[in-house]
Design an enzyme around this catalytic site. Sequence first.
Site, PDB file in Angstrom:
ATOM      1  N   HIS A 103       0.876  -1.212  -0.034  1.00  0.00           N
ATOM      2  CA  HIS A 103       0.025  -0.067   0.052  1.00  0.00           C
ATOM      3  C   HIS A 103       0.970   1.269  -0.240  1.00  0.00           C
ATOM      4  O   HIS A 103       2.160   1.263   0.585  1.00  0.00           O
ATOM      5  CB  HIS A 103      -1.017   0.048   1.254  1.00  0.00           C
ATOM      6  CG  HIS A 103      -2.014   1.153   1.093  1.00  0.00           C
ATOM      7  ND1 HIS A 103      -1.541   2.513   1.422  1.00  0.00           N
ATOM      8  CD2 HIS A 103      -3.165   1.179   0.589  1.00  0.00           C
ATOM      9  CE1 HIS A 103      -2.783   3.061   1.247  1.00  0.00           C
ATOM     10  NE2 HIS A 103      -3.803   2.356   0.662  1.00  0.00           N
ATOM     11  N   GLU A 151      -3.148   3.277  -7.377  1.00  0.00           N
ATOM     12  CA  GLU A 151      -3.820   4.286  -6.781  1.00  0.00           C
ATOM     13  C   GLU A 151      -2.605   5.529  -6.700  1.00  0.00           C
ATOM     14  O   GLU A 151      -1.569   5.400  -6.232  1.00  0.00           O
ATOM     15  CB  GLU A 151      -3.749   4.046  -5.151  1.00  0.00           C
ATOM     16  CG  GLU A 151      -4.757   3.210  -4.828  1.00  0.00           C
ATOM     17  CD  GLU A 151      -4.953   2.924  -3.320  1.00  0.00           C
ATOM     18  OE1 GLU A 151      -6.131   3.098  -2.742  1.00  0.00           O
ATOM     19  OE2 GLU A 151      -3.871   3.087  -2.392  1.00  0.00           O
TER      20      GLU A 151
HETATM   21  O1  LIG Z   1      -6.538   2.175   0.724  1.00  0.00           O
HETATM   22  C1  LIG Z   1      -7.386   2.937   0.507  1.00  0.00           C
HETATM   23  C2  LIG Z   1      -6.705   4.123  -0.523  1.00  0.00           C
HETATM   24  O2  LIG Z   1      -5.642   4.580   0.098  1.00  0.00           O
HETATM   25  C3  LIG Z   1      -7.663   5.081  -0.848  1.00  0.00           C
HETATM   26  O3  LIG Z   1      -8.090   5.948   0.062  1.00  0.00           O
HETATM   27  P1  LIG Z   1      -8.901   7.071   0.156  1.00  0.00           P
HETATM   28  O4  LIG Z   1     -10.333   6.310  -0.161  1.00  0.00           O
HETATM   29  O5  LIG Z   1      -9.203   7.619   1.474  1.00  0.00           O
HETATM   30  O6  LIG Z   1      -8.665   7.978  -0.890  1.00  0.00           O
END
Ligand SMILES: O=C[C@H](O)COP(=O)(O)O
EC number: 5.3.1.1
Length: 232
Positions: A103, A151
């Site tokens: 992550h 992401e």
């Molecule tokens: O693990 C989740 C991601 O980092 C997305 O986070 P977020 O939905 O707060 O932007």
Amino acid sequence: MHTPFSGGVKISSILIVLNLKTYLEGTGENSVRIAQACKDVADDSGIDIAVAPQFCDIYRVASQVDIPVYSQHLDSVGAGSFTGHAFSRCIKDAGAVGTLINHSERRLTLAEIDASVQAAKKSGLATIVCTNNVPTSAAAAALSPDYVAVEPPELIGSGIPVSKADPAVVTGSVEAILKVNPAVKVLCGAGISKGEDLAAALELGSVGVLLASGIVKAASPKAALEDLVSKI
Ligand SMILES: O=C[C@H](O)COP(=O)(O)O
């Protein structure tokens, strides 16, 4: 809606993974409460929703709520002289069915990602390798996880959905992953919170989303989840 099992773990056609990060201070009952909301919305919508709580809440959530539980991280260590590591067999024994790896808030080297994927597979855990751009998505796909979740870090927690702000990173990752390893499914994440965001993510070629703040920090996480699945 549900498709067959992969390595003992159900792989759905659409998957939503709610990462609780460290948003919920103090009591594991908060993790259970949000996991139950995920379970209720999953049952009503027919869409698979998984939850990734803190390590120490995996057992509590998995034993109290009938929902797929993912670890937020996993180390590649085996049984032995290792201290302070997230051991795949214990994560599995605690009740998790899968794990996030690499992550953005828990980055690993490429060699560590590979070793973590292998350790997770050996323990029967589904694997979601997180990436930050198209080249890293392609590299991750070569390691054959079940999912790659792309992401852009700058959009995480921003409330600005990747599906709108940077659709090319999703379509580019889908295309690159398809070339490297077509068996790997693609999730996308960062800023996703609404039904239109999930619908757009699916249109871009992903099979689901990895999300956190838009649901966990909402006044009613259940209402936010209901909105998230409302356009499917
Ligand atoms: O693990 C989740 C991601 O980092 C997305 O986070 P977020 O939905 O707060 O932007």
